[in-house]
Design a protein around this motif. Structure first.
Motif, PDB file in Angstrom:
ATOM      1  N   VAL A 180       0.856  -1.180   0.000  1.00  0.00           N
ATOM      2  CA  VAL A 180       0.000   0.000   0.000  1.00  0.00           C
ATOM      3  C   VAL A 180       0.896   1.236   0.000  1.00  0.00           C
ATOM      4  CG1 VAL A 180      -1.774   1.273   1.270  1.00  0.00           C
ATOM      5  CG2 VAL A 180      -1.789  -1.232   1.309  1.00  0.00           C
ATOM      6  N   VAL A 181       0.621   2.168  -0.895  1.00  0.00           N
ATOM      7  CA  VAL A 181       1.389   3.413  -0.916  1.00  0.00           C
ATOM      8  C   VAL A 181       1.046   4.211   0.337  1.00  0.00           C
ATOM      9  CG1 VAL A 181       1.757   5.595  -2.134  1.00  0.00           C
ATOM     10  CG2 VAL A 181       1.447   3.478  -3.432  1.00  0.00           C
ATOM     11  N   ARG A 182       2.056   4.501   1.145  1.00  0.00           N
ATOM     12  CA  ARG A 182       1.796   5.255   2.374  1.00  0.00           C
ATOM     13  C   ARG A 182       2.147   6.729   2.231  1.00  0.00           C
ATOM     14  NH1 ARG A 182      -1.888   2.338   4.536  1.00  0.00           N
ATOM     15  NH2 ARG A 182      -1.180   0.306   5.278  1.00  0.00           N
ATOM     16  N   LEU A 183       3.083   7.021   1.316  1.00  0.00           N
ATOM     17  CA  LEU A 183       3.502   8.417   1.195  1.00  0.00           C
ATOM     18  C   LEU A 183       4.116   8.656  -0.178  1.00  0.00           C
ATOM     19  CD1 LEU A 183       3.709  10.992   3.000  1.00  0.00           C
ATOM     20  CD2 LEU A 183       6.037  10.260   3.569  1.00  0.00           C
ATOM     21  N   LEU A 211       6.818   5.822  -0.879  1.00  0.00           N
ATOM     22  CA  LEU A 211       7.064   4.831   0.171  1.00  0.00           C
ATOM     23  C   LEU A 211       5.944   3.805   0.126  1.00  0.00           C
ATOM     24  CD1 LEU A 211       8.645   7.422   1.260  1.00  0.00           C
ATOM     25  CD2 LEU A 211       8.381   6.394   3.510  1.00  0.00           C
ATOM     26  N   VAL A 212       6.294   2.537  -0.079  1.00  0.00           N
ATOM     27  CA  VAL A 212       5.296   1.465  -0.144  1.00  0.00           C
ATOM     28  C   VAL A 212       5.414   0.595   1.101  1.00  0.00           C
ATOM     29  CG1 VAL A 212       4.463  -0.547  -1.437  1.00  0.00           C
ATOM     30  CG2 VAL A 212       5.329   1.453  -2.681  1.00  0.00           C
ATOM     31  N   SER A 256       9.375  -0.358   1.176  1.00  0.00           N
ATOM     32  CA  SER A 256      10.309  -0.082   0.095  1.00  0.00           C
ATOM     33  C   SER A 256      10.134   1.374  -0.329  1.00  0.00           C
ATOM     34  CB  SER A 256      10.092  -1.030  -1.088  1.00  0.00           C
ATOM     35  OG  SER A 256       8.781  -0.897  -1.607  1.00  0.00           O
ATOM     36  N   MET A 257      11.251   1.986  -0.743  1.00  0.00           N
ATOM     37  CA  MET A 257      11.262   3.413  -1.081  1.00  0.00           C
ATOM     38  C   MET A 257      11.908   3.629  -2.441  1.00  0.00           C
ATOM     39  SD  MET A 257      12.530   4.754   2.633  1.00  0.00           S
ATOM     40  CE  MET A 257      13.316   3.226   3.111  1.00  0.00           C
ATOM     41  N   TYR A 258      11.360   4.561  -3.189  1.00  0.00           N
ATOM     42  CA  TYR A 258      11.808   4.829  -4.561  1.00  0.00           C
ATOM     43  C   TYR A 258      11.969   6.347  -4.693  1.00  0.00           C
ATOM     44  CZ  TYR A 258       9.473   0.306  -4.568  1.00  0.00           C
ATOM     45  OH  TYR A 258       9.069  -0.974  -4.241  1.00  0.00           O
ATOM     46  N   PHE A 259      13.209   6.810  -4.955  1.00  0.00           N
ATOM     47  CA  PHE A 259      13.461   8.254  -4.931  1.00  0.00           C
ATOM     48  C   PHE A 259      14.086   8.788  -6.224  1.00  0.00           C
ATOM     49  CE2 PHE A 259      13.833   7.628  -0.106  1.00  0.00           C
ATOM     50  CZ  PHE A 259      12.536   8.069   0.109  1.00  0.00           C
ATOM     51  N   GLU A 287      -3.068   4.199  -1.855  1.00  0.00           N
ATOM     52  CA  GLU A 287      -3.414   3.349  -3.000  1.00  0.00           C
ATOM     53  C   GLU A 287      -2.751   1.971  -2.876  1.00  0.00           C
ATOM     54  OE1 GLU A 287      -2.683   5.421  -6.705  1.00  0.00           O
ATOM     55  OE2 GLU A 287      -2.661   3.539  -7.845  1.00  0.00           O
ATOM     56  N   PRO A 288      -3.535   0.900  -3.023  1.00  0.00           N
ATOM     57  CA  PRO A 288      -2.918  -0.432  -3.028  1.00  0.00           C
ATOM     58  C   PRO A 288      -2.191  -0.658  -4.353  1.00  0.00           C
ATOM     59  CG  PRO A 288      -5.322  -0.547  -2.739  1.00  0.00           C
ATOM     60  CD  PRO A 288      -4.987   0.828  -3.182  1.00  0.00           C
TER      61      PRO A 288
END
Ligand SMILES: [Zn+2]
Length: 316
Positions: A227-230, A242-243, A251-254, A265-266
């Motif tokens: 789930v997308v938290r941020l 941030l998922v 997990s984080m994607y920057f 969002e899931p």
């Protein structure tokens, strides 16, 4: 009460005679404990200790003969939730993903695992040997104005760090994923996890993720269900996502050029979440991929090929 299960050299049988002295009402249905390393990087020591390098993930397996036991571990002050996995044709097990932080002190540390069922409880204790990783060191000399933040930026950065920390410290009690993890983008892996950076003689925070170089606009996908938290646009990390994968795994994607998902969002494994960019403090287009596991900064590639995580086809 505290019982140490020690493997004898060359054998993975557990000292059931030691285990059997615990308590008045034993969890008779709980079988002896088994530990398995998560990757080839880990090796069992001659004395049967479990071991892993800084930044690695160890799968801790506690075989049980029945379900509905609360199983929780504690390692270096971090809480390790366990989840049940059934096994075709035999008793299932509780699995815990033990993250070794990139800077956990090398040496032997205790992992305590508590098993609690109505009226019955049991505590297991393991020795986990943390092995030092050799991280690259990068020394840079930069003009002072490029290094020091102005007061406004400093305030902004601190608020952004607090926002991220607050998300990462929130543990969802449900595990959202069941399939193996995948790489979010295919590209040149920099080998930058844990890199120590010394700028103008001053050590900076070590690099807590991996950098993957890929052309601007390359699609970035979720490493697994979650789930997308941020979704952020931060000073250093630029546009990012941030998922939450549940049970304390994020997990984080920057440095994304664009973000295509929203808070709450899931997402499923392989779902596009944005595109490779160079936003924030980045010298060129790349994905910064980070993973936090119950507070431990682990190498995201430790998630790839984790053993024993595929769900069995049938519950039997
Ligand atoms: Zn990076």
């Amino acid at each position: 009460m505290n019982v140490t299960d020690q493997d004898q050299a060359g054998s993975r049988r557990v000292r059931t005679d030691l285990v059997a002295i615990v308590g008045v009402m034993l969890l008779a249905s709980v079988l002896p404990v088994d530990l398995l390393p998560s990757t080839q990087h880990e090796a069992r020591g001659a004395d049967g200790q479990l071991s892993g390098k800084q930044g690695q993930v160890i799968v801790v397996r506690v075989p049980v003969s029945r379900h509905s036991i609360d199983v929780t571990g504690r390692f270096l002050g971090r809480r390790i939730p366990f989840f049940y996995q059934s096994s075709p044709g035999g008793p299932g097990a509780y699995l815990g993903l033990l993250g070794i932080d990139m800077l956990d002190t090398p040496g032997s540390h205790e992992l305590v695992v508590d098993l609690n069922a109505p009226g019955e409880s049991r505590r297991l204790s393991y020795h986990v040997l943390v092995i030092q990783e050799d991280y690259p060191v990068q020394r840079l000399t930069l003009p002072k104005r490029m290094v020091d933040l102005d007061p406004n930026s400093l305030v902004r950065v601190k608020a952004e760090q607090k926002q991220v920390r607050s998300v990462l410290n929130t543990v969802s009690q449900e595990r959202f994923w069941s399939q193996p993890f995948i790489e979010p983008v295919l590209g040149a892996i920099a080998g930058a996890f844990g890199r120590k950076r010394i700028i103008n003689g001053q050590p900076r925070s070590p690099h807590n993720g991996e950098d993957i170089a890929a052309p601007l606009g390359t699609e970035v996908v979720a490493t697994n269900d979650g789930v997308v938290r941020l979704a952020v646009d931060h000073f250093f990390s630029g546009k990012g996502v941030l998922v939450d994968h549940g049970l304390g795994l994020y997990s984080m994607y920057f440095h994304l050029s664009e973000v295509s998902v929203q808070d709450g969002e899931p997402v499923t494994r392989g779902h596009p979440i944005g595109k490779v960019g160079a936003t924030g403090r980045a010298t060129g287009p790349h994905l910064h991929w980070g993973v936090r596991l119950n507070g431990a900064r682990v190498n995201p590639y430790a998630l790839i090929n984790l053993p024993l995580l595929a769900e069995p086809r049938s519950e039997g």
